[in-house]
Design an enzyme around this catalytic site. Structure first.
Site, PDB file in Angstrom:
ATOM      1  N   SER A   1       0.814  -1.216   0.000  1.00 24.97           N
ATOM      2  CA  SER A   1       0.000   0.000   0.000  1.00 24.97           C
ATOM      3  C   SER A   1       0.848   1.266   0.000  1.00 24.97           C
ATOM      4  O   SER A   1       0.527   2.241  -0.691  1.00 24.97           O
ATOM      5  CB  SER A   1      -0.938   0.001   1.213  1.00 24.97           C
ATOM      6  OG  SER A   1      -1.808  -1.100   1.163  1.00 24.97           O
TER       7      SER A   1
ATOM      8  N   HIS B   1       7.484  -4.541   5.160  1.00 25.84           N
ATOM      9  CA  HIS B   1       7.865  -3.650   6.264  1.00 25.84           C
ATOM     10  C   HIS B   1       9.348  -3.777   6.611  1.00 25.84           C
ATOM     11  O   HIS B   1       9.924  -2.860   7.202  1.00 25.84           O
ATOM     12  CB  HIS B   1       7.035  -3.967   7.508  1.00 25.84           C
ATOM     13  CG  HIS B   1       5.590  -3.624   7.368  1.00 25.84           C
ATOM     14  ND1 HIS B   1       5.075  -2.408   7.727  1.00 25.84           N
ATOM     15  CD2 HIS B   1       4.549  -4.339   6.881  1.00 25.84           C
ATOM     16  CE1 HIS B   1       3.774  -2.384   7.481  1.00 25.84           C
ATOM     17  NE2 HIS B   1       3.440  -3.542   6.966  1.00 25.84           N
TER      18      HIS B   1
ATOM     19  N   ARG C   1       1.576 -12.451   7.700  1.00 28.76           N
ATOM     20  CA  ARG C   1       0.611 -11.658   6.931  1.00 28.76           C
ATOM     21  C   ARG C   1       1.153 -11.352   5.536  1.00 28.76           C
ATOM     22  O   ARG C   1       0.469 -11.553   4.553  1.00 28.76           O
ATOM     23  CB  ARG C   1       0.314 -10.375   7.687  1.00 28.76           C
ATOM     24  CG  ARG C   1      -0.710  -9.494   7.032  1.00 28.76           C
ATOM     25  CD  ARG C   1      -1.340  -8.634   8.089  1.00 28.76           C
ATOM     26  NE  ARG C   1      -2.002  -7.493   7.514  1.00 28.76           N
ATOM     27  CZ  ARG C   1      -2.849  -6.719   8.176  1.00 28.76           C
ATOM     28  NH1 ARG C   1      -3.117  -6.987   9.443  1.00 28.76           N
ATOM     29  NH2 ARG C   1      -3.416  -5.700   7.602  1.00 28.76           N
TER      30      ARG C   1
ATOM     31  N   ARG D   1       3.126  -9.246  15.206  1.00 29.97           N
ATOM     32  CA  ARG D   1       2.975  -7.874  14.715  1.00 29.97           C
ATOM     33  C   ARG D   1       1.640  -7.269  15.142  1.00 29.97           C
ATOM     34  O   ARG D   1       1.508  -6.054  15.204  1.00 29.97           O
ATOM     35  CB  ARG D   1       3.117  -7.837  13.191  1.00 29.97           C
ATOM     36  CG  ARG D   1       2.129  -8.719  12.446  1.00 29.97           C
ATOM     37  CD  ARG D   1       2.346  -8.700  10.939  1.00 29.97           C
ATOM     38  NE  ARG D   1       1.837  -7.480  10.337  1.00 29.97           N
ATOM     39  CZ  ARG D   1       2.037  -7.141   9.061  1.00 29.97           C
ATOM     40  NH1 ARG D   1       2.765  -7.917   8.273  1.00 29.97           N
ATOM     41  NH2 ARG D   1       1.521  -6.033   8.579  1.00 29.97           N
TER      42      ARG D   1
ATOM     43  N   ARG E   1      -1.229   0.050  14.097  1.00 25.97           N
ATOM     44  CA  ARG E   1      -1.188   1.446  13.632  1.00 25.97           C
ATOM     45  C   ARG E   1      -2.513   2.162  13.894  1.00 25.97           C
ATOM     46  O   ARG E   1      -2.719   3.278  13.420  1.00 25.97           O
ATOM     47  CB  ARG E   1      -0.850   1.492  12.134  1.00 25.97           C
ATOM     48  CG  ARG E   1      -1.903   0.894  11.229  1.00 25.97           C
ATOM     49  CD  ARG E   1      -1.501   0.974   9.777  1.00 25.97           C
ATOM     50  NE  ARG E   1      -2.454   0.255   8.943  1.00 25.97           N
ATOM     51  CZ  ARG E   1      -2.206  -0.192   7.735  1.00 25.97           C
ATOM     52  NH1 ARG E   1      -1.006  -0.014   7.201  1.00 25.97           N
ATOM     53  NH2 ARG E   1      -3.123  -0.824   7.032  1.00 25.97           N
TER      54      ARG E   1
ATOM     55  N   ARG F   1       9.532   0.424   6.640  1.00 25.97           N
ATOM     56  CA  ARG F   1       8.243   1.083   6.387  1.00 25.97           C
ATOM     57  C   ARG F   1       7.750   1.722   7.686  1.00 25.97           C
ATOM     58  O   ARG F   1       7.720   1.078   8.732  1.00 25.97           O
ATOM     59  CB  ARG F   1       7.238   0.064   5.858  1.00 25.97           C
ATOM     60  CG  ARG F   1       5.859   0.644   5.628  1.00 25.97           C
ATOM     61  CD  ARG F   1       5.016  -0.264   4.781  1.00 25.97           C
ATOM     62  NE  ARG F   1       3.598  -0.105   5.073  1.00 25.97           N
ATOM     63  CZ  ARG F   1       2.625  -0.683   4.391  1.00 25.97           C
ATOM     64  NH1 ARG F   1       2.916  -1.452   3.361  1.00 25.97           N
ATOM     65  NH2 ARG F   1       1.366  -0.514   4.722  1.00 25.97           N
TER      66      ARG F   1
ATOM     67  N   ASP G   1      -8.281  -5.566   0.687  1.00 24.11           N
ATOM     68  CA  ASP G   1      -6.947  -5.831   1.225  1.00 24.11           C
ATOM     69  C   ASP G   1      -7.000  -6.351   2.657  1.00 24.11           C
ATOM     70  O   ASP G   1      -6.417  -7.387   2.985  1.00 24.11           O
ATOM     71  CB  ASP G   1      -6.097  -4.564   1.169  1.00 24.11           C
ATOM     72  CG  ASP G   1      -4.654  -4.822   1.576  1.00 24.11           C
ATOM     73  OD1 ASP G   1      -4.076  -5.806   1.075  1.00 24.11           O
ATOM     74  OD2 ASP G   1      -4.106  -4.062   2.383  1.00 24.11           O
TER      75      ASP G   1
ATOM     76  N   HIS H   1      -6.224 -10.154   3.852  1.00 21.33           N
ATOM     77  CA  HIS H   1      -5.133 -10.501   4.772  1.00 21.33           C
ATOM     78  C   HIS H   1      -5.540 -11.557   5.797  1.00 21.33           C
ATOM     79  O   HIS H   1      -4.679 -12.164   6.429  1.00 21.33           O
ATOM     80  CB  HIS H   1      -4.643  -9.255   5.511  1.00 21.33           C
ATOM     81  CG  HIS H   1      -3.642  -8.455   4.751  1.00 21.33           C
ATOM     82  ND1 HIS H   1      -2.519  -9.008   4.187  1.00 21.33           N
ATOM     83  CD2 HIS H   1      -3.585  -7.124   4.461  1.00 21.33           C
ATOM     84  CE1 HIS H   1      -1.817  -8.064   3.590  1.00 21.33           C
ATOM     85  NE2 HIS H   1      -2.448  -6.910   3.734  1.00 21.33           N
TER      86      HIS H   1
END
EC number: 5.4.2.12
Length: 505
Positions: free
Chosen positions: A61, A122, A152, A184, A190, A258, A396, A400
């Site tokens: 992304s 990432h 992922r 994660r 986030r 990232r 998306d 996932h």
């Protein structure tokens, strides 16, 4: 008369011929079917070298939106770092050396943390292996690794072979240890789920309910509980001395390149002004090195990114267009920060609308996410703008999960929303382009029926609502020049890619 245009970016929806495991092909999509049959469309490359990534690397992304807005191929984190490894400049990096020297001078262990996988979205484990060798050759005596399970961007239960590789390397160094493991889900949130992030943070400090003496045994224990790599419960290694976990004045290297999923954990360690949340167990360190710049985090940065000085949105604003950015929380940064070149731009005549993402354990249970609310908002306020960039996240985010049925449902919900937008656009005299940033939903199960949770290398769509034009195929870097061409605006000289609108000779 000034044209009005919506750029619809669908997150994680590629084009793949095979129907097996294909959440797009298996979904009932009457609107997309009609668009592909009756409207101008073409294929867009969204992975690998076409978007500034290594050959064969799946898109993501961040990279997708950067390229969409830039008008040229943006070489980002992994490509920049891989090139430094190839040239040897990685092993001359002054920021890494500063952290090494601090460890040697103080006697404190070097703390290295990050997402441990070859996913390349990432981070990349090769960068960690190189850091370990660099630190050892420089003379660092103690090194602790804090590893985040991926599951992922790679297979959901794929970490064990890489841990075994890492263990073989660590046998060469007496005081280099895997100090903690977490998924994660905890360490790379986030969405301001700081209750989760604090559990990952506490593991760095040596505070966790779960413990292990052998990483492989702990991974097996988690698998037996039905917990995959992404969701590993934070755990600490009992073989690491308590005083050697992260504490005041310890040097830290965060090897994620990232930024979006690195910022919250970095904030807790450094106690920045980026978020209000403060850690219950604060520490203080002045030597914190991030692999690339994490926006809003003031720290040492190992590698500088390519700069996008004149992105699409800036040129649109300079032309006097009133513009809107619209997305839900999961992808809000992408239609603002990333599509604007990886910086926070304040543009004239520009508004942003954030629709809250659902706060749930799994989007497989809520495949609609906030797609309906996003469309509702567009239909409510869209006519007040000349140019709109919007994002639909659910193909998306549901893709996932690796849940094919949920992904099919997500695509069907999206199809209906696109139909609503088509009707609205016709009524309000808007045109639109539809594209995607990378693939995902089109491969949600592998050939054996196992979940596939990662992005893909398949091309994505470009569809125009204007039947008077013809489109040729290209790459994401062609999108901005195409939009500008359609609106009758000149592209900036920085944009070295051309419009995909075929001109009559």
């Amino acid at each position: 008369m000034k044209k009005k245009l919506v750029l619809i970016i669908i997150d994680g929806l590629g084009l793949r011929l095979e129907s097996q495991g294909n959440g797009f092909a298996l979904a009932k999509t009457p609107v997309f079917d009609r668009l592909f049959q009756e409207y101008p469309n073409s294929l867009i490359a969204a992975s690998g070298q076409e978007v500034g990534l290594p050959e064969g690397q799946m898109g993501n992304s961040e990279v997708g939106h950067l390229n969409i807005g830039a008008g040229f191929v943006v070489y980002t984190g992994i490509s920049i770092i891989n090139n430094a490894l190839k040239t040897g400049k990685f092993f001359e990096n002054e920021k890494f050396i500063l952290a090494f020297r601090h460890s040697i001078k103080t006697g404190f262990p070097l703390q290295i943390m990050g997402l441990f996988s070859p996913g390349g979205v990432h981070s990349h484990q090769d960068h960690l292996f190189a850091l370990i060798d660099f630190a050892a050759n420089f003379g660092v005596k103690k090194l602790n690794l804090h590893l985040f399970g991926d599951g992922r961007d790679v297979g959901p239960k794929s970490i064990k072979p890489w841990i075994k590789m890492l263990n073989l390397k660590l046998k060469n160094y007496e005081n280099y240890k895997i100090a903690s493991i977490s998924g994660r889900f905890y360490s790379m949130d986030r969405d301001k789920m700081f209750d989760r992030v604090e559990l990952g943070y506490n593991a760095l400090l040596g505070k966790a309910e779960n413990t292990f003496t052998d990483p492989i045994d702990y991974i097996n224990f988690q698998y037996e509980k039905g917990v995959s790599d992404e969701f590993f419960e934070p755990a600490i290694n009992l073989k690491v001395n308590k005083k050697d976990f992260l504490a005041d004045d310890h040097p830290v290297i965060f090897f994620n390149f990232r930024p979006d999923r690195a910022r919250q954990l970095s904030h807790l360690i450094l106690q920045t002004d980026l978020y209000e949340q403060k850690p219950k167990n604060p520490i203080k360190t002045d030597v914190f090195v991030s692999m690339m710049k994490y926006e809003g985090i003031n720290c040492l940065v190992a590698f500088e990114e390519m700069r996008v000085e004149n992105p699409l949105g800036k040129l649109i604003s300079m032309a006097g267009f009133r513009q809107l950015r619209l997305a839900e929380t999961q992808k809000y940064a992408h239609v603002t920060f990333f599509v604007d070149g990886g910086v926070e731009l304040e543009l004239e005549n520009s508004d942003r609308i954030l629709i809250d993402s659902l706060k749930v354990q799994s989007y497989a249970d809520f495949p609609q996410m906030s797609a309906v609310e996003i469309t509702d908002k567009l239909l409510e306020v869209g006519q007040n703008y000349d140019f709109i960039i919007m994002n639909f996240a659910n193909p998306d985010m549901v893709g996932h999960t690796g849940d094919l049925k949920a992904t099919i449902k997500a695509v069907e919900i999206l199809d209906f929303q696109i139909g609503r937008i088509c009707k609205w656009a016709e009524e309000k005299n808007f045109d639109f382009f539809i594209t995607a940033d990378h693939g995902n939903a089109e491969l949600t199960e592998d050939e054996n029926g196992n979940p596939s949770t990662k992005h893909t290398t398949f091309p994505v769509m470009l569809i125009s609502s204007d039947k008077t034009i013809k489109l040729k195929s290209g790459k994401l870097a062609n999108i901005a020049p195409t939009i500008l061409d359609y609106l009758g605006l000149d592209k900036h000289p920085d944009m070295d890619h051309d419009s995909l609108i075929i001109k009559d000779k």
